[in-house]
Write a protein that holds these residues in place. Structure first.
Motif, PDB file in Angstrom:
ATOM      1  N   LEU A 110       0.834  -1.202   0.000  1.00 13.05           N
ATOM      2  CA  LEU A 110       0.000   0.000   0.000  1.00 13.05           C
ATOM      3  C   LEU A 110       0.872   1.256   0.000  1.00 13.05           C
ATOM      4  N   ARG A 111       1.936   1.229   0.797  1.00 11.04           N
ATOM      5  CA  ARG A 111       2.832   2.381   0.866  1.00 11.04           C
ATOM      6  C   ARG A 111       3.506   2.623  -0.474  1.00 11.04           C
ATOM      7  N   VAL A 113       2.677   1.635  -3.477  1.00  6.05           N
ATOM      8  CA  VAL A 113       1.744   2.039  -4.534  1.00  6.05           C
ATOM      9  C   VAL A 113       1.419   3.523  -4.412  1.00  6.05           C
ATOM     10  N   SER A 114       1.262   4.001  -3.169  1.00 10.06           N
ATOM     11  CA  SER A 114       0.947   5.423  -2.972  1.00 10.06           C
ATOM     12  C   SER A 114       2.129   6.320  -3.284  1.00 10.06           C
ATOM     13  N   ASN A 115       3.337   5.771  -3.189  1.00 15.89           N
ATOM     14  CA  ASN A 115       4.518   6.636  -3.282  1.00 15.89           C
ATOM     15  C   ASN A 115       5.250   6.570  -4.607  1.00 15.89           C
ATOM     16  N   ALA A 120       2.966   1.692  -8.918  1.00 17.19           N
ATOM     17  CA  ALA A 120       1.533   1.760  -9.205  1.00 17.19           C
ATOM     18  C   ALA A 120       1.253   1.237 -10.606  1.00 17.19           C
ATOM     19  N   MET A 123       1.623  -2.574 -10.638  1.00 15.69           N
ATOM     20  CA  MET A 123       0.486  -3.204  -9.973  1.00 15.69           C
ATOM     21  C   MET A 123      -0.768  -3.099 -10.830  1.00 15.69           C
ATOM     22  N   ARG A 124      -0.907  -1.963 -11.490  1.00 12.31           N
ATOM     23  CA  ARG A 124      -2.102  -1.737 -12.316  1.00 12.31           C
ATOM     24  C   ARG A 124      -2.189  -2.792 -13.420  1.00 12.31           C
ATOM     25  N   MET A 127      -2.804  -6.265 -11.964  1.00 17.88           N
ATOM     26  CA  MET A 127      -4.199  -6.466 -11.574  1.00 17.88           C
ATOM     27  C   MET A 127      -5.079  -6.651 -12.803  1.00 17.88           C
ATOM     28  N   GLU A 128      -4.855  -5.788 -13.803  1.00 19.86           N
ATOM     29  CA  GLU A 128      -5.718  -5.829 -14.988  1.00 19.86           C
ATOM     30  C   GLU A 128      -5.581  -7.137 -15.741  1.00 19.86           C
ATOM     31  N   THR A 143     -15.505  -6.054 -15.907  1.00 18.79           N
ATOM     32  CA  THR A 143     -14.377  -5.803 -14.999  1.00 18.79           C
ATOM     33  C   THR A 143     -14.588  -4.554 -14.151  1.00 18.79           C
ATOM     34  N   THR A 147     -13.329  -4.100 -10.299  1.00 23.62           N
ATOM     35  CA  THR A 147     -12.488  -3.031  -9.745  1.00 23.62           C
ATOM     36  C   THR A 147     -13.216  -2.335  -8.597  1.00 23.62           C
ATOM     37  N   ALA A 150     -12.783  -4.593  -5.664  1.00 18.98           N
ATOM     38  CA  ALA A 150     -11.398  -4.454  -5.189  1.00 18.98           C
ATOM     39  C   ALA A 150     -11.230  -3.148  -4.417  1.00 18.98           C
ATOM     40  N   SER A 151     -11.914  -2.103  -4.885  1.00 20.17           N
ATOM     41  CA  SER A 151     -11.781  -0.803  -4.207  1.00 20.17           C
ATOM     42  C   SER A 151     -12.362  -0.868  -2.796  1.00 20.17           C
ATOM     43  N   MET A 154      -9.723  -2.699  -0.707  1.00 11.16           N
ATOM     44  CA  MET A 154      -8.532  -1.887  -0.481  1.00 11.16           C
ATOM     45  C   MET A 154      -8.827  -0.761   0.526  1.00 11.16           C
TER      46      MET A 154
END
Lengths: 190, 190
Positions: A110-111, A113-115, A120, A123-124, A127-128, A143, A147, A150-151, A154
């Protein structure tokens, strides 16, 4: 030194492959990296990468130390009755967060992906291509709904474990399931 | 220099108060910091802090450069029919994320919450005491439901704007509202 059941040479080769994989995923993203390219960068035969890890998504999971293998998620979704998918997925997810050995890498993920826009982006596409499109095909679902599901998971992780906002942080898994599973189920009911 | 309509001395005093507020919130958390303590640290009269900002939560919003004032959120929740709360809140949230001037601080907030336990602790007590408990009281709802609704919105922001996972990233606001607003509404229907 811990006994791993692997010979030292094997362990080193495995680590070399993972290091090459991290480089390749960082440079090319999940979609652009290939088993062949990872093997070339590590100086090994592609068959050895398959031998150690299996498919590209399994290399990705190992290289990024992801807290779960999407194959497990897909299996969990598809086994058992469809009208209880929400509860099954949510209980799997809460279980992963409850155990320290999976919780720590989840938090790290999580960290990062945010940074990092690069992480990101990796991961995108992961995931896709490796997670959502498989599930969408198996369940014949748009899909966009996946998502959205998933949101919800998350965000639940953010509020319950990262922010640790009360009373969500102290609620029991059963209380969370009673409240949130129907919502996730709704996304799986077309 | 931009013309702000404030005299230079006022601007400096305002900045001094905000700097003192950031220190106090960081040291004591949202719950422990007081207008009186912030004023003392800035070397001004508490009345001046009230004059510039109003209440403690407004000082917090300004000091942390938060992308929204919770008073606006509370107003939005409470005005209009209760059976459309989900849609109102979601459209407000999507609007904040669409505009660059609120999107950037939202992103910064997500990052710092994921990276700093101190910021997470401040945000936690702020959400609990300044946002959720107010809404829970006004709507006579268990706060667990509100944290669940907040988790859906936070996760939506992660998937749609931070991860930018498709097709959620490219979906129109109307598509997102059609899919997610009923879910948020569900949390507001006891």
């Amino acid at each position: 030194m811990a006994r791993t059941g692997r010979r030292p040479g094997q362990t080193q080769t495995r680590e070399d492959i993972l290091a090459a994989a991290r480089d390749q995923f960082a440079e090319r993203g999940y979609g652009g990296a290939t088993i062949r390219g990872i093997a070339a960068a590590a100086g090994v035969n592609p068959a050895l990468v398959h031998h150690f890890f299996g498919s590209k998504d399994q290399v990705f999971v190992a290289a990024l130390n992801l807290p779960f293998n999407p194959s497990v998620l897909v299996d969990t979704l598809l086994e058992g009755p469809r009208d209880r998918i929400g509860e099954r997925v949510l209980r799997l997810f809460l279980g992963l967060w409850r155990r320290q050995e999976t919780r720590a890498p989840f938090l790290a993920l999580l960290r990062s992906v945010s940074n990092s826009p690069e992480v990101a982006a990796q991961m995108r596409t992961f995931m896709e291509t490796a997670v959502l499109s498989r599930i969408a095909a198996a369940l014949e679902l748009p899909t966009l709904r996946l998502t959205a599901a998933a949101s919800q998971m998350m965000g639940l992780a953010m509020v319950r474990y990262v922010l640790a906002a009360e009373p969500m942080a102290s609620a029991t898994d059963d209380e969370v399931v009673a409240l949130v599973a129907p919502v996730i189920q709704r996304y799986f009911d077309p």
